[in-house]
Design an enzyme around this catalytic site. Sequence first.
Site, short mmCIF file in Angstrom:
data_model
loop_
_atom_site.label_atom_id
_atom_site.label_comp_id
_atom_site.label_asym_id
_atom_site.label_seq_id
_atom_site.Cartn_x
_atom_site.Cartn_y
_atom_site.Cartn_z
N VAL A 74 0.83 -1.21 0.00
CA VAL A 74 0.00 0.00 0.00
C VAL A 74 0.87 1.26 0.00
O VAL A 74 0.64 2.19 -0.78
CB VAL A 74 -0.95 -0.01 1.23
CG1 VAL A 74 -1.69 1.31 1.36
CG2 VAL A 74 -1.94 -1.18 1.11
N GLY A 113 0.77 -19.15 0.04
CA GLY A 113 1.62 -20.30 -0.23
C GLY A 113 1.43 -20.82 -1.64
O GLY A 113 0.89 -20.13 -2.52
N ILE A 124 4.67 -20.56 6.69
CA ILE A 124 5.64 -20.98 7.71
C ILE A 124 6.32 -22.29 7.30
O ILE A 124 7.35 -22.65 7.84
CB ILE A 124 5.00 -21.12 9.11
CG1 ILE A 124 3.99 -22.27 9.14
CG2 ILE A 124 4.39 -19.82 9.59
CD1 ILE A 124 3.65 -22.74 10.55
N ASP A 125 5.73 -22.99 6.31
CA ASP A 125 6.33 -24.26 5.86
C ASP A 125 7.60 -24.01 5.04
O ASP A 125 8.41 -24.92 4.87
CB ASP A 125 5.34 -25.04 4.98
CG ASP A 125 4.02 -25.30 5.68
OD1 ASP A 125 4.00 -25.25 6.92
OD2 ASP A 125 3.01 -25.53 4.99
N LYS A 174 23.36 -39.07 28.37
CA LYS A 174 22.50 -37.90 28.08
C LYS A 174 21.33 -37.87 29.05
O LYS A 174 20.70 -38.90 29.31
CB LYS A 174 21.97 -37.99 26.64
CG LYS A 174 22.99 -37.58 25.62
CD LYS A 174 22.35 -36.93 24.41
CE LYS A 174 23.45 -36.33 23.56
NZ LYS A 174 22.99 -35.50 22.48
N ARG A 180 7.21 -38.26 26.60
CA ARG A 180 6.09 -37.34 26.45
C ARG A 180 5.99 -36.90 24.99
O ARG A 180 7.01 -36.66 24.34
CB ARG A 180 6.28 -36.08 27.32
CG ARG A 180 6.32 -36.37 28.80
CD ARG A 180 4.91 -36.64 29.34
NE ARG A 180 4.92 -36.84 30.77
CZ ARG A 180 5.03 -38.03 31.37
NH1 ARG A 180 5.17 -39.12 30.66
NH2 ARG A 180 5.01 -38.12 32.68
#
Length: 332
Positions: A24, A102, A127-128, A214, A256
């Site tokens: 604009v 997209g 965002i992809d 780890k 989780r």
Amino acid sequence: MKKIGVLTSGGDAPGMNPAIRAVVRTAAYRNKEVIGFYNGYDGILKNNYIELNRRSVGDIIHRGGTFLRTARCDEFKTKKGRKKAYKNLEQLKVDGLIVIGGNGSLTGAKLLYEEFNLPVMGIPATIDNDLAMTEFCIGFDTAMNTVLDALNKIRDTATSHERTFVVEIMGRDAGYLALHTGMAGGAESILIPEIDFRLEEIISNCKAGIKRGKLHNIIVVAEGAGKKLKDETDDKRSIGAIIGNHIKKELSVETRITILGHLQRGGSPTAIDRIISTRMGAKSVELLLDGDEAKMVSFDGKKILGVNLDEALSKEKNIDMDIYNLARIMSL
Ligand code: ADP
């Protein structure tokens, strides 16, 4: 060229607002009129639009989403629908259309050009980050930072409880968001649609990590990953759930599963997204005014360019294997 139309279509992405603002204000600077269509292509079909001036795009640079709103419009996918859209644009005396969205949205713009010769410009926003011929699509940087913030928090609790976390990331059929955030977040494994993997491999990676002492194990998985595995096993659960449950069963470790979902799509655009959006929005107007037709604005890492829209849409965007391999080395 006197009047330019602009719309946002498909999935929303942070940075769409600054892109509209730049369209604009660049047009106003060049004494051209702009009208914004609401709800993507649906706004053209329903004559649902607003005349935009410098002031109407004030105070939106920092807002996620899109103030023109976005929608999916099936009618526009038909030739009849596009003809109606073109007629409406003709009546409104729109000489060129800028489509922010997209792959699907930009395909719609390409068809308007091919079928009716209407000059169009595509601004890649998803965002992809799955559009070819551009390093970054609008929204990718903000989404990366949002995911990274989540991964940092998950890491805190994963370390404190010595747990395994499987984090499912958006991206449809593309793995960019998962790959880049997995690397930036220090994930132990990154699973993306572009690279096949076996469940046994993940289990042996987890075992090796535990053996090395780890304290946590973060597995980042793109929502589109593991298609082959899902087809073979006819498992309808999300890929994150499949992997998480397999780890629980095989390793008896506390696991989780976190599906980040739509929080990844929102949020105030980052500085990088605002700058790229502003530059892309301005460039799309400049190209139209220079007489260019059917281009996509693109960011090559340094400059904003206009590339052939048809070519950009017909190319596959390949994963950067250097980044993938480096992320693997980092997680060993
Ligand atoms: P994205 O632009 O984020 O990829 P979609 O694929 O859902 O999102 O496309 C958004 C809209 O763009 C669709 O609802 C439709 O109006 C239009 N569109 C998508 N694909 C096509 C196509 N092949 N032909 C014409 N219009 C399309």
